[in-house]
Scaffold this motif. Structure first.
Motif, PDB file in Angstrom:
ATOM      1  N   THR A   3       7.403 -34.259   4.149  1.00 42.37           N
ATOM      2  CA  THR A   3       7.448 -34.660   5.549  1.00 42.37           C
ATOM      3  C   THR A   3       6.096 -35.199   6.009  1.00 42.37           C
ATOM      4  OG1 THR A   3       6.888 -32.429   6.253  1.00 42.37           O
ATOM      5  CG2 THR A   3       9.234 -32.970   6.099  1.00 42.37           C
ATOM      6  N   TYR A   4       6.099 -35.712   7.222  1.00 49.38           N
ATOM      7  CA  TYR A   4       4.916 -36.306   7.841  1.00 49.38           C
ATOM      8  C   TYR A   4       4.614 -35.524   9.118  1.00 49.38           C
ATOM      9  CZ  TYR A   4       6.095 -39.790   4.437  1.00 49.38           C
ATOM     10  OH  TYR A   4       6.388 -40.403   3.244  1.00 49.38           O
ATOM     11  N   PRO A   5       3.615 -34.627   9.058  1.00 47.95           N
ATOM     12  CA  PRO A   5       3.371 -33.719  10.191  1.00 47.95           C
ATOM     13  C   PRO A   5       2.621 -34.370  11.347  1.00 47.95           C
ATOM     14  CG  PRO A   5       1.851 -33.254   8.400  1.00 47.95           C
ATOM     15  CD  PRO A   5       2.768 -34.344   7.910  1.00 47.95           C
ATOM     16  N   THR A  13       4.039 -27.887  15.491  1.00 41.28           N
ATOM     17  CA  THR A  13       3.935 -29.023  14.591  1.00 41.28           C
ATOM     18  C   THR A  13       5.314 -29.628  14.407  1.00 41.28           C
ATOM     19  OG1 THR A  13       2.095 -28.011  13.381  1.00 41.28           O
ATOM     20  CG2 THR A  13       3.282 -29.771  12.265  1.00 41.28           C
ATOM     21  N   ASN A  15       7.411 -32.016  11.945  1.00 41.29           N
ATOM     22  CA  ASN A  15       7.399 -32.588  10.608  1.00 41.29           C
ATOM     23  C   ASN A  15       8.511 -33.626  10.533  1.00 41.29           C
ATOM     24  OD1 ASN A  15       5.411 -30.993   8.806  1.00 41.29           O
ATOM     25  ND2 ASN A  15       6.400 -29.454  10.069  1.00 41.29           N
ATOM     26  N   ARG A  22       7.755 -40.892  12.380  1.00 42.37           N
ATOM     27  CA  ARG A  22       6.548 -40.302  12.974  1.00 42.37           C
ATOM     28  C   ARG A  22       5.823 -41.342  13.826  1.00 42.37           C
ATOM     29  NH1 ARG A  22       1.104 -39.745  12.530  1.00 42.37           N
ATOM     30  NH2 ARG A  22       0.240 -37.672  12.718  1.00 42.37           N
ATOM     31  N   ALA A  96       7.708 -29.006   3.813  1.00 39.74           N
ATOM     32  CA  ALA A  96       6.802 -29.373   4.902  1.00 39.74           C
ATOM     33  C   ALA A  96       5.513 -28.578   4.776  1.00 39.74           C
ATOM     34  CB  ALA A  96       7.457 -29.111   6.247  1.00 39.74           C
ATOM     35  N   THR A  97       4.521 -28.988   5.535  1.00 41.01           N
ATOM     36  CA  THR A  97       3.216 -28.335   5.526  1.00 41.01           C
ATOM     37  C   THR A  97       2.991 -27.614   6.847  1.00 41.01           C
ATOM     38  OG1 THR A  97       2.348 -30.059   4.090  1.00 41.01           O
ATOM     39  CG2 THR A  97       0.741 -28.736   5.266  1.00 41.01           C
TER      40      THR A  97
END
Length: 163
Positions: A3-5, A13, A15, A22, A96-97
């Protein structure tokens, strides 16, 4: 899937599943908060909750004060110290982060067994929710995307982890 946080002002956040989603959200958010009227001034977003899960005592990373394993008898985190942790998680097949920062108001000392290799680690309770988001103007949906929202992390606990 990675994913793109995007870190929000409230500490949550988002994601996004694609970089394009995003970027579309960031552009919408900037135009809404800049005070400048743009051609997309009538655009709005709406979220539809899909599901959620709470991860209790989720490992959120090793303390940066202990970058390697050592044979220590105790660890001390000084008062006023601010530490950041980062870890990954998987929810509903999506990786995800999660990034977490924690400040310490008092000094904390944790005893350790000096006969075993150890490091300081942290765990916390993390709630992850999946949402369908739509960017729309009037009744026309311009873009639909899905996000994982990680809420503010609670119950951060430092502990000694042994190898």
């Amino acid at each position: 899937m990675t994913t793109y946080p995007l870190l929000l002002d409230d500490g949550d956040t988002l994601n996004f599943f694609t970089a394009e989603d995003r970027e579309a959200y960031v552009q919408y958010y900037k135009s809404q908060n800049s005070g400048i009227q743009t051609f997309s001034a009538g655009n709005k977003t709406r979220e539809k909750f899909i599901s959620s899960k709470t991860f209790y005592s989720k490992f959120i990373g090793y303390n940066p004060l202990t970058p390697s394993w050592s044979y220590a008898s105790r660890y001390t985190i000084s008062r006023g110290k601010s530490l950041s942790f980062s870890t990954g998680y998987t929810y509903d097949g999506v990786s995800a982060t999660l990034s977490v920062s924690n400040s310490y108001g008092v000094s904390v000392t944790l005893p350790a067994n000096s006969k075993k290799a150890s490091r300081l680690a942290a765990k916390a309770d993390v709630k992850v929710s999946k949402y369908k988001m739509e960017l729309y103007n009037g009744i026309t949906v311009l873009q639909t995307f899905y996000v994982l929202r990680t809420s503010s992390v609670k119950n951060i606990t430092n502990y000694v982890k042994y190898r």
